[in-house]
Design an enzyme around this catalytic site. Sequence first.
Site, short mmCIF file in Angstrom:
data_model
loop_
_atom_site.label_atom_id
_atom_site.label_comp_id
_atom_site.label_asym_id
_atom_site.label_seq_id
_atom_site.Cartn_x
_atom_site.Cartn_y
_atom_site.Cartn_z
N GLY A 14 -21.51 4.60 -43.48
CA GLY A 14 -22.11 5.33 -43.70
C GLY A 14 -23.79 5.18 -43.91
O GLY A 14 -24.47 5.71 -44.96
N TYR A 157 -12.59 15.45 -54.45
CA TYR A 157 -13.39 13.78 -54.61
C TYR A 157 -13.02 13.13 -55.98
O TYR A 157 -13.62 11.89 -55.73
CB TYR A 157 -14.22 14.82 -54.27
CG TYR A 157 -15.75 14.30 -54.48
CD1 TYR A 157 -16.50 12.44 -53.15
CD2 TYR A 157 -16.81 13.97 -55.44
CE1 TYR A 157 -16.83 11.88 -53.46
CE2 TYR A 157 -17.05 13.08 -55.16
CZ TYR A 157 -18.45 11.78 -54.65
OH TYR A 157 -18.80 11.09 -54.92
P1 NAP Z 1 -24.67 12.11 -46.89
O1 NAP Z 1 -25.85 12.04 -47.00
O2 NAP Z 1 -23.20 12.90 -46.67
O3 NAP Z 1 -24.13 10.39 -45.85
C1 NAP Z 1 -22.48 10.14 -45.55
C2 NAP Z 1 -22.41 8.94 -44.81
O4 NAP Z 1 -21.14 8.63 -44.76
C3 NAP Z 1 -22.75 9.27 -43.26
O5 NAP Z 1 -23.13 7.89 -42.66
C4 NAP Z 1 -22.05 9.87 -42.90
O6 NAP Z 1 -22.27 9.29 -41.40
C5 NAP Z 1 -20.90 8.73 -43.04
N1 NAP Z 1 -19.40 8.90 -43.27
C6 NAP Z 1 -18.84 10.13 -43.87
N2 NAP Z 1 -17.28 10.12 -43.45
C7 NAP Z 1 -17.36 8.93 -42.66
C8 NAP Z 1 -16.14 8.21 -42.06
N3 NAP Z 1 -15.00 8.81 -41.53
N4 NAP Z 1 -16.72 6.69 -41.17
C9 NAP Z 1 -17.77 6.35 -41.29
N5 NAP Z 1 -18.65 7.15 -41.57
C10 NAP Z 1 -18.46 7.78 -42.36
O7 NAP Z 1 -23.74 10.84 -48.31
P2 NAP Z 1 -24.55 10.76 -49.77
O8 NAP Z 1 -24.73 11.83 -50.29
O9 NAP Z 1 -25.41 9.63 -49.27
O10 NAP Z 1 -22.70 9.57 -50.10
C11 NAP Z 1 -22.50 8.39 -49.53
C12 NAP Z 1 -21.60 7.89 -50.85
O11 NAP Z 1 -22.14 8.08 -52.49
C13 NAP Z 1 -20.11 8.76 -51.10
O12 NAP Z 1 -19.44 7.88 -51.27
C14 NAP Z 1 -20.23 9.29 -52.27
O13 NAP Z 1 -19.17 9.88 -52.51
C15 NAP Z 1 -21.43 9.07 -52.87
N6 NAP Z 1 -22.23 9.42 -53.78
C16 NAP Z 1 -23.18 10.29 -53.80
C17 NAP Z 1 -23.69 11.29 -54.87
C18 NAP Z 1 -24.95 11.73 -54.21
O14 NAP Z 1 -25.90 12.43 -55.21
N7 NAP Z 1 -25.61 11.69 -53.48
C19 NAP Z 1 -23.67 11.00 -55.45
C20 NAP Z 1 -22.14 9.69 -56.29
C21 NAP Z 1 -21.78 9.15 -55.18
P3 NAP Z 1 -21.03 10.39 -40.39
O15 NAP Z 1 -20.85 11.79 -40.65
O16 NAP Z 1 -22.16 10.06 -38.63
O17 NAP Z 1 -20.04 10.07 -39.92
#
Ligand code: NAP
Length: 259
Positions: A14, A157
């Site tokens: 990701g 989630y």
């Molecule tokens: P994001 O902006 O939507 O980015 C998600 C990333 O994961 C993208 O690079 C996406 O690229 C990749 N991805 C999704 N499904 C995938 C798959 N099956 N295989 C490979 N890559 C995949 O999300 P984010 O907010 O940065 O979140 C990243 C992580 O942080 C997640 O695990 C989320 O649960 C955690 N998190 C986020 C927050 C927050 O506030 N943002 C808070 C707590 C935890 P592609 O779609 O091109 O594959």
Amino acid sequence: MLTSIAGQSVIVTGGSKGIGKGIAKVFAAQGAKVLVAARGLADAEATAEQIRKSGGTAVAHAADVSDWESVQRLVAKTIEVFGQVNILCSNAGIFPQKKMVELSPDEWDHVMTTNLKSTFLCVKACIPAFEKAGKGRVVVTSSITGPITGYPGWAHYGASKAGQLGFLRTAAMELARYNTTINAVMPGNIITEGLRDLGQAYLDGMAAAIPLKRLGRVEDIGNAALFLASDEASYITGQTIVVDGGQILPESAEAIDSI
Ligand code: NAP
């Protein structure tokens, strides 16, 4: 000042967007060689190109972390281009918001596979590389949602993010024989592409509920991950660190208002 991780080979799943992109940039700025992995190659390549333009080392690779064959190819590619794998940042995840009455069993499975099974698959695939290198580091991106807090629409989630912590406690014991640690960062609300999709009203409401009165930045998570990947964290394993601006602390809305 942490001991340098310059020259170490890091997989960031990701890594094309959001928190993963922040982790990739923080590690690359410290001289690590970063394998930026995501399903969408164009976005992964754009992130890798940004890192290279800043003087860092990064290679993009298309991988689906929910698919065992794809994860094995990701690790093989990293070894092909960087010679080894020293650090895995298991970060890729999705957070589609849907209440249980509307949530289908298949949608539940999809989130579990993408967020939880993927963590197992990525760690498993890296074990031979960690064994060969004589040490390894895994940093998992979990969440406060599930392990600590709840939010309507995120039962699936939250279960996946709590599941990651259950996984890492036993994984820490099994990985110890490979001189490898595994720990998790638990972000609060971090400004990312995925979070922006939830709408401005959600972002404003969240910022107001955080004692430090701002949403997190992706670098806030990158810096915590960097510490957990460092030599200085070599005696920490199976543990978690909350990075949330104090979001989990208030007992009530009045507690926030009285700050
Ligand atoms: P994001 O902006 O939507 O980015 C998600 C990333 O994961 C993208 O690079 C996406 O690229 C990749 N991805 C999704 N499904 C995938 C798959 N099956 N295989 C490979 N890559 C995949 O999300 P984010 O907010 O940065 O979140 C990243 C992580 O942080 C997640 O695990 C989320 O649960 C955690 N998190 C986020 C927050 C927050 O506030 N943002 C808070 C707590 C935890 P592609 O779609 O091109 O594959």
